[in-house]
Design a protein around this motif. Structure first.
Motif, PDB file in Angstrom:
ATOM      1  N   LYS A  20       0.838  -1.215   0.000  1.00  0.00           N
ATOM      2  CA  LYS A  20       0.000   0.000   0.000  1.00  0.00           C
ATOM      3  C   LYS A  20       0.870   1.263   0.000  1.00  0.00           C
ATOM      4  CE  LYS A  20      -3.743  -2.469   0.133  1.00  0.00           C
ATOM      5  NZ  LYS A  20      -3.126  -3.774  -0.143  1.00  0.00           N
TER       6      LYS A  20
ATOM      7  N   ASP B 261       4.576   8.669   1.630  1.00  0.00           N
ATOM      8  CA  ASP B 261       3.442   9.191   2.397  1.00  0.00           C
ATOM      9  C   ASP B 261       2.829   8.107   3.270  1.00  0.00           C
ATOM     10  OD1 ASP B 261       3.542  11.822   1.123  1.00  0.00           O
ATOM     11  OD2 ASP B 261       2.819  10.788  -0.663  1.00  0.00           O
ATOM     12  N   THR B 262       2.603   6.929   2.713  1.00  0.00           N
ATOM     13  CA  THR B 262       2.055   5.808   3.470  1.00  0.00           C
ATOM     14  C   THR B 262       2.694   4.512   2.981  1.00  0.00           C
ATOM     15  OG1 THR B 262       0.201   5.505   1.936  1.00  0.00           O
ATOM     16  CG2 THR B 262      -0.171   6.948   3.829  1.00  0.00           C
TER      17      THR B 262
ATOM     18  N   GLU C 282       2.742   0.091   4.435  1.00  0.00           N
ATOM     19  CA  GLU C 282       2.443  -0.873   5.490  1.00  0.00           C
ATOM     20  C   GLU C 282       3.630  -1.800   5.682  1.00  0.00           C
ATOM     21  OE1 GLU C 282      -1.216  -2.849   4.637  1.00  0.00           O
ATOM     22  OE2 GLU C 282      -2.418  -1.020   4.821  1.00  0.00           O
TER      23      GLU C 282
END
Length: 245
Positions: A106, A236-237, A239
């Motif tokens: 992700k 930014d992101t 997992e």
């Protein structure tokens, strides 16, 4: 040669033109030492016990110091085994890896330009004083041998990467020198390896070999502190645990 995935589960990716036929993504098992296959088909990817930082850097064509994100990016090892279609252009492999990272981790990121504090590796006024390496020679770097560092064959871009591993900030090759070189460097290796942990970059005395800043002058090179604009990848992101195979 068949892809040796063994019992690994496979995921068939259907995310567009830039996608792997099959891919296995998982966190590395510290109890298992997977065998790395010999170099061969560039369409078969084997990232074994590799940090996500390294995988992202390869996928986006950047160095590790150009990537900002969570600290664990350079700590957690992963195994990624994948196969691209036989007719896929090799140039599309990084795009496929980007798509895989987005799907399984992700990962979302953006690029921006920042002024970065670096050491610029440049050529001195008298020009380079290194000998060209033999085309048939083996690439090799030995620390602590002979005068301090013995290099059998290396290009300047790679030499800058090696220095970046030990110094307190990235080293950027601005020499414009092409080809591979061989040289011996009298340098205070102990002081060099201490720089990464906050040791003084200029530790030297009459009783010790020169610091890396003085030593590179033996090669007709210079290391200068500079701030240079560089493209950065800002995550930014992402997992930590990839989606299951």
């Amino acid at each position: 040669m068949a892809l040796p995935l063994g019992r690994l589960a496979l995921t068939v990716l259907v995310c567009g033109a830039q996608s792997f036929e099959v891919a296995s993504v998982k966190r590395s098992d510290p109890k298992v030492s997977p065998a790395r296959p010999a170099a061969g088909d560039p369409r078969r990817i084997f990232n074994l016990k590799t940090s996500l930082l390294g995988i992202v850097a390869d996928a986006y064509g950047m160095k590790g110091f150009q990537i900002t994100g969570p600290s664990w990016l350079d700590e957690e090892p992963y195994d990624i085994i994948a196969k691209a279609p036989d007719n896929a252009p090799v140039a599309d492999i990084p795009l496929m890896m980007q798509a895989l990272l987005a799907e399984r981790f992700k990962l979302k990121a953006h690029r921006e330009t920042k002024d970065l504090s670096v050491y610029a590796l440049t050529v001195g006024k008298s020009g380079p004083k290194m000998r060209h390496a033999s085309p048939d020679g083996n690439t090799g770097i030995e620390f602590g041998a002979g005068p301090g560092i013995v290099v059998e064959k290396i290009g300047m871009a790679r030499w800058a990467q090696v220095l970046s591993m030990y110094m307190d900030r990235p080293v950027v090759d601005l020499t414009d020198l092409q080809g591979d070189y061989a040289f011996e460097l009298s340098v205070d290796v102990h002081a060099l390896v201490q720089m990464k942990s906050g040791g003084s970059p200029n530790v030297s005395s009459v009783d010790r070999p020169p610091s890396i800043f003085t030593a590179v002058e033996q090669l007709g090179l210079k290391l200068e502190f500079r701030k240079v604009p560089m493209e950065m990848l800002v995550i930014d992101t992402v997992e930590k645990t990839p989606t299951e195979n």
